[in-house]
Design a protein around this motif. Sequence first.
Motif, PDB file in Angstrom:
ATOM      1  N   SER A 135       0.605  -1.213   0.253  1.00 47.16           N
ATOM      2  CA  SER A 135      -0.304  -0.140  -0.264  1.00 47.16           C
ATOM      3  C   SER A 135       0.757   1.510  -0.079  1.00 47.16           C
ATOM      4  O   SER A 135       1.537   0.974   0.443  1.00 47.16           O
ATOM      5  N   VAL A 136       0.623   2.673  -0.197  1.00 50.24           N
ATOM      6  CA  VAL A 136       1.507   3.460  -0.769  1.00 50.24           C
ATOM      7  C   VAL A 136       0.655   4.772  -0.537  1.00 50.24           C
ATOM      8  O   VAL A 136      -0.350   4.526  -0.479  1.00 50.24           O
ATOM      9  N   LEU A 137       0.966   5.815   0.425  1.00 50.43           N
ATOM     10  CA  LEU A 137       0.579   6.803   1.486  1.00 50.43           C
ATOM     11  C   LEU A 137       1.758   8.127   1.098  1.00 50.43           C
ATOM     12  O   LEU A 137       2.754   7.785   0.150  1.00 50.43           O
ATOM     13  N   LYS A 138       1.440   8.943   1.365  1.00 56.01           N
ATOM     14  CA  LYS A 138       1.347  10.440   0.985  1.00 56.01           C
ATOM     15  C   LYS A 138       2.968  10.492   1.803  1.00 56.01           C
ATOM     16  O   LYS A 138       2.070  10.155   2.952  1.00 56.01           O
ATOM     17  N   ASP A 145      12.760  12.096   8.522  1.00 54.79           N
ATOM     18  CA  ASP A 145      11.925  11.056   8.282  1.00 54.79           C
ATOM     19  C   ASP A 145      10.805  10.669   9.381  1.00 54.79           C
ATOM     20  O   ASP A 145      10.324  11.309   9.678  1.00 54.79           O
ATOM     21  N   PRO A 146       9.410   9.778   8.480  1.00 51.60           N
ATOM     22  CA  PRO A 146       8.584   9.318   9.732  1.00 51.60           C
ATOM     23  C   PRO A 146       8.555   8.983   9.998  1.00 51.60           C
ATOM     24  O   PRO A 146       9.250   8.454  10.742  1.00 51.60           O
ATOM     25  N   PHE A 151       2.241   6.675   9.410  1.00 47.80           N
ATOM     26  CA  PHE A 151       1.316   5.928   9.032  1.00 47.80           C
ATOM     27  C   PHE A 151       0.204   5.613   9.448  1.00 47.80           C
ATOM     28  O   PHE A 151      -0.225   4.448   9.348  1.00 47.80           O
ATOM     29  N   SER A 152       0.329   5.579  10.723  1.00 45.78           N
ATOM     30  CA  SER A 152      -1.541   5.370  10.854  1.00 45.78           C
ATOM     31  C   SER A 152      -2.434   6.385  10.282  1.00 45.78           C
ATOM     32  O   SER A 152      -3.313   7.736  11.612  1.00 45.78           O
ATOM     33  N   ARG A 153      -2.498   6.135   9.397  1.00 46.03           N
ATOM     34  CA  ARG A 153      -3.414   7.129   8.780  1.00 46.03           C
ATOM     35  C   ARG A 153      -4.483   5.902   7.863  1.00 46.03           C
ATOM     36  O   ARG A 153      -4.527   4.693   7.545  1.00 46.03           O
ATOM     37  N   ALA A 154      -6.075   6.363   7.996  1.00 44.75           N
ATOM     38  CA  ALA A 154      -7.047   5.298   7.750  1.00 44.75           C
ATOM     39  C   ALA A 154      -7.450   5.431   5.793  1.00 44.75           C
ATOM     40  O   ALA A 154      -5.969   5.915   5.212  1.00 44.75           O
ATOM     41  N   GLU A 307     -12.612   2.819   6.399  1.00 47.61           N
ATOM     42  CA  GLU A 307     -12.776   3.513   7.567  1.00 47.61           C
ATOM     43  C   GLU A 307     -12.227   3.456   8.744  1.00 47.61           C
ATOM     44  O   GLU A 307     -12.626   4.179   9.943  1.00 47.61           O
ATOM     45  N   VAL A 308     -11.715   3.052   9.421  1.00 50.21           N
ATOM     46  CA  VAL A 308     -11.682   1.686  10.438  1.00 50.21           C
ATOM     47  C   VAL A 308     -10.501   3.215  10.686  1.00 50.21           C
ATOM     48  O   VAL A 308      -9.548   3.024  10.257  1.00 50.21           O
ATOM     49  N   ALA A 309     -10.312   3.407  12.303  1.00 53.22           N
ATOM     50  CA  ALA A 309     -10.013   4.179  13.046  1.00 53.22           C
ATOM     51  C   ALA A 309      -8.652   3.442  13.736  1.00 53.22           C
ATOM     52  O   ALA A 309      -8.428   2.973  14.232  1.00 53.22           O
ATOM     53  N   PRO A 310      -7.359   4.459  12.583  1.00 53.13           N
ATOM     54  CA  PRO A 310      -6.060   3.618  13.361  1.00 53.13           C
ATOM     55  C   PRO A 310      -5.716   4.028  14.497  1.00 53.13           C
ATOM     56  O   PRO A 310      -6.076   5.032  15.111  1.00 53.13           O
ATOM     57  N   ASN A 311      -5.046   2.889  15.311  1.00 54.61           N
ATOM     58  CA  ASN A 311      -5.003   3.249  16.878  1.00 54.61           C
ATOM     59  C   ASN A 311      -3.474   3.630  16.915  1.00 54.61           C
ATOM     60  O   ASN A 311      -2.945   3.224  18.239  1.00 54.61           O
ATOM     61  N   GLY A 312      -2.758   3.445  16.341  1.00 56.45           N
ATOM     62  CA  GLY A 312      -1.576   4.708  16.574  1.00 56.45           C
ATOM     63  C   GLY A 312      -0.181   2.760  16.200  1.00 56.45           C
ATOM     64  O   GLY A 312       1.233   2.973  16.102  1.00 56.45           O
TER      65      GLY A 312
END
Length: 338
Positions: A135-138, A145-146, A151-154, A307-312
């Motif tokens: 999977s790719v995110l911006k 450094d991230p 990474f904790s994004r829906a 749409e599941v909320a990420p928990n970190g």
Amino acid sequence: MYTSGTTLSTFIIEEKRRLGEQATGEFTGLLNDISIACKSIAALVNKGALAGVLGVAGSENAMGDAQKKMDLIANDLFINALQNNGHCAGMASEELDEILTLPEGKVRGSYLVTFDPLDGSSNMDINIDVGAIFSVLKAPKGKQDPTAEDFSRAGVEQIAAGYCLYGPSTMFVLTTGNGVNGFTLDTTIGEFILTHPEMKVPETTQEFAINASNQRHWEPAVQRYFADCLAGEEGPLAKNYNMRWVAAMVGEVHRILCRGGVFLYPIDERNRDAGGKLRLLYEGNPMAMIMEQAGGLASTGYGRIMEVAPNGDPHQRVAVIMGSKQEVETILAYHDAG
Ligand code: AFP
């Protein structure tokens, strides 16, 4: 006239052009990096025992799963392909405890990549399908450094997702948010060629995939749906079902894209507190994006997976019910009924 077909790179460049998007080449480069990792893995998976890659590594991953030799090799191949070309700023892998930033001196790109480098790896030793999921995110702007938080994004924030299936042929299936397209590896020229344009999940099905050995642990809605499937034509669902179980999500999802079906890894009493068994970042979100982009549905039973909320936690788990639209809606009605 002979043609070699549309390669993956040509397809991505043409798609950008068709959509009138500005292309710097970085996104095309990133997908090319991922496809190179997949080709390298395919070569080893294909050689199997001849390459000495079967068997266990003697270690465990963050979730306590015993790692196979090929889990670690595939993980290294993904990291190698992604950290050297300046397209990626950081990675999260199912096989690593923490997220991975790039070594000093490497150019940071605009994208974050998450991956399960070898899904279904227990199939490796018995020469059955395995795969890779990504999977790719911006990447966040203006940050060297991230962090895990980045990474904790829906799942709705994913800009691309895909998988590579190492089956009788090697297939790369990709969505960049404009439908789903499948490419087959032509091993004679070493290129993925577009063979399955605009893949669509059939709306209806009579085929389900679930690990029935867990039945006694499932929640009541899934128990009732399963019982009604087994009741066949004489039951409330009024149709005879077929069952398949590859034990690699890539295989299940690919079958569903090709001929319809539903795949369930539902909440059960042992994983209720964790939210499910499969991993949200590495399996749930990318496969949900593919499924929805192909016209199917992907739910936890109680809401859209994406749409599941990420928990970190990069290893957050999720319940999965995905596949043919009408059948998933039927299963959701069982959940609505309690
Ligand atoms: P791995 O990626 O750890 O090999 O797990 C594969 C998987 O998560 C998924 O692809 C399968 O659907 C599922 O496990 C099968 O698990 P069970 O054998 O527990 O049903």
